[in-house]
Design an enzyme around this catalytic site. Structure first.
Site, PDB file in Angstrom:
ATOM      1  N   ARG A 245       0.833  -1.193   0.000  1.00 42.34           N
ATOM      2  CA  ARG A 245       0.000   0.000   0.000  1.00 42.34           C
ATOM      3  C   ARG A 245       0.875   1.253   0.000  1.00 42.34           C
ATOM      4  NH1 ARG A 245      -3.181  -2.506  -1.815  1.00 42.34           N
ATOM      5  NH2 ARG A 245      -5.268  -3.114  -1.158  1.00 42.34           N
ATOM      6  N   GLU A 274      -1.396   8.176  -5.255  1.00 43.37           N
ATOM      7  CA  GLU A 274      -1.942   7.616  -6.493  1.00 43.37           C
ATOM      8  C   GLU A 274      -3.259   8.325  -6.829  1.00 43.37           C
ATOM      9  OE1 GLU A 274      -2.238   3.361  -6.664  1.00 43.37           O
ATOM     10  OE2 GLU A 274      -0.462   3.095  -5.435  1.00 43.37           O
ATOM     11  N   HIS A 292       1.045   0.192  -9.915  1.00 45.11           N
ATOM     12  CA  HIS A 292       0.077  -0.581  -9.114  1.00 45.11           C
ATOM     13  C   HIS A 292      -0.479  -1.745  -9.932  1.00 45.11           C
ATOM     14  CE1 HIS A 292      -2.818  -0.159  -5.459  1.00 45.11           C
ATOM     15  NE2 HIS A 292      -2.563  -1.434  -5.728  1.00 45.11           N
TER      16      HIS A 292
END
Length: 319
Positions: A245, A274, A292
């Site tokens: 994360r 992000e 990601h």
């Protein structure tokens, strides 16, 4: 029975649901129009990945919702407990992408260990003029075999990372406050296997002894897990990978550790802001980057789609 797969769904999942009589809508609805779309179309099930936010405002505004599904592991973008308090089922696919994420960890490790992230940038520009110079600059690559990998978080993904590492001949150490021991089954091509027990230890021990550190933990409620204090405890020349994360690592402290040489390279699949990561992260020559994509393999998406379909049918008792 209408399902909105707002962040997409693998064809395997769509086919499985369609065969059971569901109408699967894969239109990408903008966040600001999501509640309107759900209500106008009578959506009973909303499927998302990491892009769509399903917070209290959406939950309160959409009385037709019965199921919220997350294609993946983490559910940071969903108010899970609040949804469940409203008698909405919340599901995810915790095991479907473990292998894919673990393999990406090693893609970053191999990339950094042999300077692929940097040579892939420079070879197209300079390879025909300073080939020998580039070759010399990358002559200090390292092997993974025989090195120590420290895994922070020994859940499904962490254990899959351990499995690959053991197969490569690495020493595995791990930290996890919730898991005391994990038994890793290492399989070989001819159906032979070995079981390896890994006892977890305090975080400080992993930071001190690992040549490579990889994180597999949820988003931190109280800030980052790895910052300046933790970097100071690591070996000089350590490498750090984060495919868990964004925000788990303090990015400013990571940049400082890379610049000082404390950290020799980093691999990042997730970022603090992000989908607009910091420019100093994106342009740093010692960072291997992916947007990601930990679960972005054909195999993982197939498993995710089928898992969501099975759970939806089970909840709604459709056979």
């Amino acid at each position: 029975m209408k399902i909105l797969a707002n962040d997409g769904l693998d064809p395997s999942g769509i086919e499985a649901l369609t065969q059971k009589g569901f109408e699967v809508i894969t239109t990408k609805v903008p966040q600001n129009l999501l509640t309107q779309f759900i209500n106008e179309h009578g959506i009973r099930t909303l499927l998302v990945r990491s892009a769509t936010q399903v917070k209290r405002d959406v939950i309160d505004a959409c009385p037709t919702l019965e199921i919220i599904g997350r294609g993946g592991v983490g559910m940071d973008n969903i108010d899970v407990e609040y949804a469940r308090s409203k008698n909405i089922h919340v599901i995810n696919t915790p095991s479907a992408s473990s292998e894919s994420v673990a393999e990406l960890v090693f893609a970053h490790l191999f990339s950094g260990a042999r300077f692929l992230h940097d040579s892939n940038r420079k070879m197209p520009v300079l390879g025909d003029t300073v080939f020998a110079k580039l070759k010399k600059s990358y002559q200090e690559g390292i092997e993974l075999r025989g090195k120590t990998i420290g895994i922070i978080g020994m859940g499904r993904i962490g254990q899959e990372v351990a499995r690959i590492a053991l197969g490569l001949g690495m020493r595995v150490i791990a930290a996890d406050s919730n898991i005391g021991k994990a038994t890793i089954k290492v399989k070989f091509y001819n159906n032979q296997f070995i079981n390896v027990d890994i006892e977890t230890e305090p975080l400080e021990g992993v930071l001190k002894h690992a040549d490579f550190i990889t994180l597999h933990v949820p988003a931190q409620k109280n800030g980052h897990m790895i910052g300046a204090a933790e970097f100071s405890q690591m070996k000089d020349g350590v490498a750090v990978i984060n495919c868990s994360r964004g925000g788990v690592i303090n990015e400013s402290d990571l940049i400082a550790a890379l610049n000082s040489g404390k950290v020799v390279f980093a691999g990042l699949d997730v970022f603090l802001n992000e989908p607009t990561p910091a420019k100093e992260i994106l342009t740093h020559p010692k960072i291997s980057l992916t947007p990601h994509t930990g679960a972005s393999t054909l195999e993982a998406q197939d498993r995710i789609g089928l898992s969501l379909a099975e759970q939806i049918c089970s909840i709604l008792q459709i056979h």
